[in-house]
Design an enzyme around this catalytic site. Structure first.
Site, short mmCIF file in Angstrom:
data_model
loop_
_atom_site.label_atom_id
_atom_site.label_comp_id
_atom_site.label_asym_id
_atom_site.label_seq_id
_atom_site.Cartn_x
_atom_site.Cartn_y
_atom_site.Cartn_z
N GLU A 242 0.83 -1.20 0.00
CA GLU A 242 0.00 0.00 0.00
C GLU A 242 0.87 1.25 0.00
O GLU A 242 0.56 2.24 -0.68
CB GLU A 242 -0.92 0.01 1.23
CG GLU A 242 -1.96 -1.10 1.23
CD GLU A 242 -2.86 -0.99 2.46
OE1 GLU A 242 -4.04 -0.60 2.30
OE2 GLU A 242 -2.39 -1.29 3.57
N TYR B 157 -13.66 27.52 -0.76
CA TYR B 157 -13.69 26.06 -0.93
C TYR B 157 -12.75 25.57 -2.02
O TYR B 157 -12.36 24.40 -2.03
CB TYR B 157 -15.12 25.56 -1.17
CG TYR B 157 -15.87 26.21 -2.31
CD1 TYR B 157 -15.59 25.92 -3.64
CD2 TYR B 157 -16.91 27.09 -2.04
CE1 TYR B 157 -16.30 26.51 -4.66
CE2 TYR B 157 -17.64 27.68 -3.06
CZ TYR B 157 -17.33 27.38 -4.37
OH TYR B 157 -18.03 27.96 -5.40
N VAL C 119 -6.55 5.15 8.18
CA VAL C 119 -7.47 6.10 7.56
C VAL C 119 -7.93 7.11 8.60
O VAL C 119 -8.17 8.28 8.28
CB VAL C 119 -8.66 5.35 6.95
CG1 VAL C 119 -9.65 6.33 6.34
CG2 VAL C 119 -8.20 4.36 5.89
N GLU C 120 -8.04 6.69 9.85
CA GLU C 120 -8.45 7.60 10.92
C GLU C 120 -7.49 8.79 11.03
O GLU C 120 -7.91 9.93 11.28
CB GLU C 120 -8.50 6.86 12.26
CG GLU C 120 -9.63 5.85 12.37
CD GLU C 120 -9.27 4.46 11.86
OE1 GLU C 120 -8.36 4.36 10.99
OE2 GLU C 120 -9.88 3.48 12.32
N ARG D 77 20.32 37.42 17.95
CA ARG D 77 19.73 36.18 17.49
C ARG D 77 20.05 35.96 16.01
O ARG D 77 19.89 36.83 15.18
CB ARG D 77 18.21 36.21 17.67
CG ARG D 77 17.43 35.10 16.95
CD ARG D 77 17.70 33.72 17.54
NE ARG D 77 17.09 32.68 16.72
CZ ARG D 77 15.88 32.16 16.93
NH1 ARG D 77 15.15 32.62 17.93
NH2 ARG D 77 15.42 31.21 16.16
N ARG E 166 21.59 29.23 20.35
CA ARG E 166 21.12 30.59 20.12
C ARG E 166 21.32 31.46 21.36
O ARG E 166 21.26 30.97 22.49
CB ARG E 166 19.65 30.60 19.71
CG ARG E 166 18.72 29.87 20.65
CD ARG E 166 17.44 29.49 19.97
NE ARG E 166 17.65 28.42 19.00
CZ ARG E 166 16.67 27.86 18.29
NH1 ARG E 166 15.44 28.28 18.41
NH2 ARG E 166 16.92 26.90 17.43
N ASP F 249 15.97 32.96 22.30
CA ASP F 249 14.83 32.44 21.55
C ASP F 249 13.57 32.85 22.29
O ASP F 249 13.44 32.58 23.49
CB ASP F 249 14.92 30.92 21.44
CG ASP F 249 13.85 30.34 20.52
OD1 ASP F 249 13.38 31.07 19.65
OD2 ASP F 249 13.50 29.16 20.69
N ASP G 138 9.38 32.58 22.01
CA ASP G 138 8.26 31.95 21.33
C ASP G 138 6.95 32.42 21.95
O ASP G 138 6.81 32.43 23.18
CB ASP G 138 8.33 30.43 21.42
CG ASP G 138 9.39 29.84 20.51
OD1 ASP G 138 9.60 30.39 19.43
OD2 ASP G 138 10.01 28.83 20.89
#
Length: 448
Positions: A49, A81, A100-101, A314, A323, A326, A328
């Site tokens: 598959e 769409y 598939v879930e 940075r 770094r 940082d 976030d």
């Protein structure tokens, strides 16, 4: 593929939808249906598959309110769409999954990345499934909404396909509000190479961005992330550093955040020393979390934090590499967005102990919204990198702590993008212990 928009009365049936969804007033929402989107995918548990692929088909019902779009005949207030159909097909043909879930969850997450979408029904068909008895189809159908979020990440186009060229960089686009790049004819003339750049103070004070000619300007609104909230909203900001004088850098970053107009620092977490995860071998990190309130638009706050990063040297030369600083954005109010430059809530916060552990220390009842979210303390206790936290320093804003240095980790991976769990080893040696109540840490002088 067919599309349909319309209201469905309570109790009414839909050929393959999960039923009606009501708005906050108890009235049925409108629907946009996309039926029969097909693509060749390589999903399945068997090797053939994955190797040969097979046909998958998706049916999608999006529940939303189309009245505002219809009243103004304005696409920006409804779901595009055509773009959604392309993204659904890309999920079907994209990264292989065993189940598939999983594919259905990815499609649901992609739909809910459109802020207009209130809920979605997804059906994924696998008509060529390797079943040894006669059958017509295998269908997995799910319903997801803002209270039952998908257990997957939304589709994102490959970086090489979506990255703008330097000559014609289009404005940032979102899934909900696609934007068109300006034409080459309308492009401004090239700027002199030696044009001065605005200081980071100017960026902080005005929310502006550097332009090609070196001046600063306030960017035009592009989507909902450029709209300031009507009232102050809660913000969670994560800080990290492992280069230079990391503790001093983080102290300065807290002070810089407190100086940003429209941002009020409310509290600062203990400092965590954490093993790097997800990148090259490098020194340990120092990490902290800042709780704040803001009246800034999410993208304006992003620009302010980026300016602070740049002010502290940075460089973004290596993903997950060392770094100096940082910053976030983890949560900004109730913003839920997936854009080219900002995702909220932070898509990997739920698996980062170096964010979750300090956050839980300063706010034990905190809850991370969004995909994979939940009580922060519980997420910290199960985060994959929880064993990488060396210690927590409670008074780090006023007292020195040892510089982060690498420690031998015979059974742990070296790298960066996730944090660790707490051990009391080094903490006890420095008179600090992770079990101490967060209110015992000293806030320092950032409130002055």
């Amino acid at each position: 593929m067919s599309t349909e928009a319309g209201s469905q009365a309570p109790g009414g049936g839909a050929p393959w939808a999960g039923g009606v969804t009501l708005d906050s007033s108890g009235r049925p929402l409108d629907q946009i249906r996309l039926a029969g989107i097909a693509a060749i995918g390589h999903h399945g548990v068997f090797e053939h598959e994955r190797r040969e692929g097979q046909r998958f088909v998706a049916d999608v019902v999006v529940h939303l309110d189309t009245r505002r779009a219809a009243a103004g005949d304005d696409l920006a207030h409804t779901l595009h769409y055509g773009i959604l159909a392309e993204q659904v097909a890309a999920v079907l043909a994209g990264e292989p999954a065993d189940l598939v879930e999983t594919v259905a969850e990815r499609i649901a997450a992609t739909v809910l990345a459109f802020p207009q979408a209130v809920a979605v029904d997804v059906s994924v068909h696998k008509p060529q499934a390797p079943i040894t008895v006669p059958f017509d189809d295998v269908v997995v159908t799910i319903h997801r909404d803002r209270t039952k979020l998908p257990a997957a990440e939304p589709y994102r186009p490959p970086a090489e396909a979506s990255a703008p060229t330097p000559a014609q960089a289009p404005p940032t686009s979102t899934a909900a509000f696609p934007l068109v790049a300006p034409s080459a004819a309308a492009a401004p003339p090239p700027a002199p190479a030696a044009a001065p750049q605005p200081s980071w103070h100017e960026v902080l004070q005005t929310g502006s961005q550097p332009t090609a000619d070196g001046s600063a300007h306030a960017p035009e609104p592009q989507d909902a992330l450029d709209v300031p909230p009507a009232h102050p909203v809660d913000v969670v900001i994560a800080l990290g550093a492992n280069q230079g004088s990391a503790q001093e850098t983080l102290r300065a970053a807290v002070t810089d955040l407190a100086r940003v107009p429209g941002l009020e620092v409310v509290d600062v977490s203990p400092l965590a020393r954490t093993a790097a995860v997800g990148g090259p071998e490098q020194p340990d990190y120092l990490n902290a979390v800042v709780l704040a309130r803001t009246t800034l638009a999410p993208r304006a706050l992003l620009h302010a934090t980026q300016a602070i990063e740049q002010a502290h040297g940075r460089e973004r030369s290596e993903r997950w590499g060392p770094r100096t600083l940082d910053i976030d954005l983890i949560v900004v109010g109730s913003a839920l967005a997936v854009t080219d430059d900002l995702e909220l809530p932070h898509p990997r916060a739920h698996a980062r102990a170096f964010v979750l552990q300090p956050w839980a220390q300063v706010d034990p009842d905190a809850v991370l919204p969004g995909l994979g979210g939940g009580p922060v303390a519980a997420l910290a206790a199960t985060a994959p990198d929880r064993d990488g936290i060396r210690w927590l320093a409670l008074d780090w804003l006023t007292a020195p702590v040892p510089a982060p240095q690498p420690e031998p980790q015979p059974d742990a991976e070296q790298g960066r993008d996730a944090g660790p769990s707490t051990t009391g080893t080094s903490a006890a040696a420095h008179g600090q212990h992770p079990s101490q109540h967060p209110s015992q840490h000293t806030a320092g002088d950032w409130r002055a």
